[in-house]
Design a protein around this motif. Structure first.
Motif, PDB file in Angstrom:
ATOM      1  N   GLU A 238       0.799  -1.219   0.000  1.00 34.95           N
ATOM      2  CA  GLU A 238       0.000   0.000   0.000  1.00 34.95           C
ATOM      3  C   GLU A 238       0.836   1.276   0.000  1.00 34.95           C
ATOM      4  O   GLU A 238       0.680   2.141  -0.864  1.00 34.95           O
ATOM      5  CB  GLU A 238      -0.961  -0.006   1.190  1.00 34.95           C
ATOM      6  CG  GLU A 238      -1.791   1.260   1.346  1.00 34.95           C
ATOM      7  CD  GLU A 238      -2.671   1.570   0.136  1.00 34.95           C
ATOM      8  OE1 GLU A 238      -3.289   2.635   0.123  1.00 34.95           O
ATOM      9  OE2 GLU A 238      -2.733   0.751  -0.813  1.00 34.95           O
ATOM     10  N   THR A 239       1.750   1.420   0.978  1.00 34.22           N
ATOM     11  CA  THR A 239       2.537   2.648   1.024  1.00 34.22           C
ATOM     12  C   THR A 239       3.472   2.748  -0.180  1.00 34.22           C
ATOM     13  O   THR A 239       3.711   3.839  -0.700  1.00 34.22           O
ATOM     14  CB  THR A 239       3.355   2.726   2.325  1.00 34.22           C
ATOM     15  OG1 THR A 239       4.138   1.545   2.472  1.00 34.22           O
ATOM     16  CG2 THR A 239       2.447   2.868   3.528  1.00 34.22           C
ATOM     17  N   THR A 240       3.986   1.614  -0.638  1.00 37.46           N
ATOM     18  CA  THR A 240       4.889   1.636  -1.784  1.00 37.46           C
ATOM     19  C   THR A 240       4.143   1.995  -3.065  1.00 37.46           C
ATOM     20  O   THR A 240       4.662   2.731  -3.914  1.00 37.46           O
ATOM     21  CB  THR A 240       5.605   0.281  -1.945  1.00 37.46           C
ATOM     22  OG1 THR A 240       6.055  -0.161  -0.664  1.00 37.46           O
ATOM     23  CG2 THR A 240       6.801   0.408  -2.858  1.00 37.46           C
ATOM     24  N   SER A 242       1.510   3.944  -3.207  1.00 30.78           N
ATOM     25  CA  SER A 242       1.287   5.383  -3.105  1.00 30.78           C
ATOM     26  C   SER A 242       2.552   6.162  -3.419  1.00 30.78           C
ATOM     27  O   SER A 242       2.511   7.201  -4.095  1.00 30.78           O
ATOM     28  CB  SER A 242       0.791   5.737  -1.698  1.00 30.78           C
ATOM     29  OG  SER A 242      -0.501   5.220  -1.467  1.00 30.78           O
ATOM     30  N   SER A 280       5.709  11.696   2.747  1.00 27.40           N
ATOM     31  CA  SER A 280       5.131  11.155   3.998  1.00 27.40           C
ATOM     32  C   SER A 280       3.711  10.627   3.804  1.00 27.40           C
ATOM     33  O   SER A 280       2.757  11.064   4.447  1.00 27.40           O
ATOM     34  CB  SER A 280       5.140  12.241   5.090  1.00 27.40           C
ATOM     35  OG  SER A 280       6.443  12.510   5.540  1.00 27.40           O
ATOM     36  N   VAL A 281       3.552   9.645   2.923  1.00 28.58           N
ATOM     37  CA  VAL A 281       2.210   9.165   2.595  1.00 28.58           C
ATOM     38  C   VAL A 281       1.544   8.418   3.753  1.00 28.58           C
ATOM     39  O   VAL A 281       0.323   8.387   3.867  1.00 28.58           O
ATOM     40  CB  VAL A 281       2.235   8.274   1.334  1.00 28.58           C
ATOM     41  CG1 VAL A 281       2.690   9.068   0.125  1.00 28.58           C
ATOM     42  CG2 VAL A 281       3.110   7.040   1.539  1.00 28.58           C
ATOM     43  N   GLY A 282       2.340   7.802   4.623  1.00 33.79           N
ATOM     44  CA  GLY A 282       1.787   7.076   5.770  1.00 33.79           C
ATOM     45  C   GLY A 282       1.778   7.918   7.020  1.00 33.79           C
ATOM     46  O   GLY A 282       2.048   7.422   8.124  1.00 33.79           O
ATOM     47  N   SER A 338       9.420   7.845   8.236  1.00 36.50           N
ATOM     48  CA  SER A 338       8.358   7.293   7.392  1.00 36.50           C
ATOM     49  C   SER A 338       8.159   5.797   7.591  1.00 36.50           C
ATOM     50  O   SER A 338       7.063   5.278   7.350  1.00 36.50           O
ATOM     51  CB  SER A 338       8.650   7.591   5.923  1.00 36.50           C
ATOM     52  OG  SER A 338       8.583   8.977   5.675  1.00 36.50           O
ATOM     53  N   CYS A 346       8.987  -0.615  10.454  1.00 33.56           N
ATOM     54  CA  CYS A 346       8.669  -1.496   9.329  1.00 33.56           C
ATOM     55  C   CYS A 346       9.835  -2.433   9.023  1.00 33.56           C
ATOM     56  O   CYS A 346      10.934  -1.978   8.678  1.00 33.56           O
ATOM     57  CB  CYS A 346       8.328  -0.661   8.102  1.00 33.56           C
ATOM     58  SG  CYS A 346       8.043  -1.626   6.609  1.00 33.56           S
ATOM     59  N   THR A 387      -3.531   5.850   4.072  1.00 35.81           N
ATOM     60  CA  THR A 387      -2.292   6.212   3.381  1.00 35.81           C
ATOM     61  C   THR A 387      -2.629   7.192   2.268  1.00 35.81           C
ATOM     62  O   THR A 387      -3.380   6.863   1.359  1.00 35.81           O
ATOM     63  CB  THR A 387      -1.614   4.963   2.778  1.00 35.81           C
ATOM     64  OG1 THR A 387      -1.359   4.019   3.812  1.00 35.81           O
ATOM     65  CG2 THR A 387      -0.301   5.333   2.098  1.00 35.81           C
TER      66      THR A 387
END
Length: 399
Positions: A238-240, A242, A280-282, A338, A346, A387
């Motif tokens: 998901e974050t990747t 985005s 900083s999407v997350g 992040s 993570c 996200t």
């Protein structure tokens, strides 16, 4: 006593966290907020405070806690039933984290670079051959992340949009508990069938190794393993996804950065780190509950309160990152947050960095003429998602 702010705040600029963070960081760095669920929590906006929160072994990440500051309407109720290990505390969190952390060491990830590069090269071939305008999100960003994480785990990814849809529903702040449960249920069913197949015929992939090592020994149950795999896939893509989409848009709109990277390709890892910090999407994923009173920037928060450490606000703290909105390839000093910090950091951070570097660099170098399509509303953003990112991004891939 300060007022209670309504949270979350909306981004004014897609390439940086909400401007409201700057005001709060300067005037009210520790403040009370009301969440969409109606509950209240505390926000931290300074780098030192957020890092201290994430590194504190006494705080809780248990989604079942009544004060857990869930932002999604259905998030806490569904999470309390499925118990994703990233929303638990030791010893449960430690037990499940150990299942995966050894598979994502820097050595293993670097050894997987040729596999990732080959997958990305094939996806760029397909993407560049599509007639425009092309939606970069499903046709490249999601295809890259889902294909890579599923390939490394040993999970079939014939329908990459299935995984995107599960994450879209489960990560939306407006999804009900029933909708979240239904979406996760479909993913659990797929993974449950895979686990049972691997138990019958083990394979030399992550799922096969986990099944062979842990199910017969009783270390985990089938249900627990399925849940852990599901959360790893969701978090791993998901974050990747985005970041690939939003990072590509950033690079399209900042030709000076593309020129700098063309002249100095060795700077790509630094560029990825800076993009992770700047975008900083997350931003609001660091959700905690205090089990003891804690003082942050002179404000003591009693035990039993929910606290949100704003990663985007911390990553844009000018006391730590001068000129924080700028991508600087020579930036030194402390690292961005992040990927979190502490025991919940993570474990796939190295893989995500490699994946982003290969996906962004390969696309930019092989499709240098890429630009946003000249159509009405070519870019749609995800403002209601856990996200932040791009929901749709129409681009033109031919000159």
């Amino acid at each position: 006593m300060s007022s209670t702010h309504e949270f979350p705040f909306r981004r004014d600029d897609p390439f940086r966290p909400p401007a409201r963070y700057d005001t709060l960081r300067a005037e009210e760095p520790v403040c009370r907020v009301r969440l969409p669920t109606g509950a209240t929590a505390w926000l931290l906006t300074r780098y030192a405070d957020v890092r201290d929160l994430l590194g504190d072994p006494t705080v809780s990440s248990d989604i079942r806690h009544p004060a857990f500051p869930a932002l999604g309407i259905g998030e806490r109720e569904a999470g309390s039933r499925t118990r994703p290990f990233i929303r638990t505390d030791p010893p449960r969190h430690t037990r499940f984290r150990k299942l995966f952390v050894g598979e994502f060491t820097p050595r293993r990830v670097q050894a997987a670079r040729p596999v990732v590069q080959k997958l990305v090269d094939g996806l760029v071939d397909e993407f560049a051959a599509r007639p425009g305008p092309v939606d970069l999100v499903p046709d490249y960003a999601n295809a890259v992340t889902t294909t890579v994480v599923c390939a490394l785990l040993g999970v079939p990814a014939d329908d990459v949009e299935f995984f995107r849809e599960v994450t879209r529903v489960s990560g939306s702040r407006t999804s009900t508990s029933e909708e979240v449960s239904a979406a996760l249920g479909e993913l659990f069913a797929l993974l449950g069938a895979l686990v049972r197949a691997k138990a019958a015929t083990p394979g030399d992939d992550l799922v096969g190794r986990l099944v062979a090592e842990h199910l017969p020994a009783g270390t985990v149950t089938e249900q627990e393993l399925v849940s852990a795999l599901a959360m790893t896939i969701i978090a791993g893509r998901e974050t990747t996804t985005s970041m690939i989409a939003l990072g590509t848009l950033y690079l399209i709109e900042h030709p000076e950065l593309r020129a700098e990277l063309a002249a100095n390709p060795a700077a790509w890892p630094a560029a990825v780190g800076e993009l992770l910090r700047v975008l900083s999407v997350g931003d609001s994923l660091a959700l905690r509950v205090l089990t003891e009173p804690r003082t942050f920037t002179g404000v003591t928060i009693p035990a039993g309160n929910g606290v949100i450490g704003l990663l985007g606000a911390a990553n844009h703290d000018p006391e730590v990152f001068p000129d924080p909105a700028q991508v600087r390839l020579d930036r030194g000093g402390p690292g961005h947050l992040s990927f979190g910090h502490g025991r919940h950091a993570c474990f796939g951070a190295t893989l995500a960095g490699v994946e982003l570097e290969i996906a962004l660099r390969t696309l930019v170098e092989r499709v240098p003429e890429l630009r946003v399509a000249d159509v009405a509303d070519p870019v749609e953003y995800k403002h209601e998602s856990a996200t932040f990112g791009v929901e749709r991004m129409l681009v033109t891939v031919s000159g």
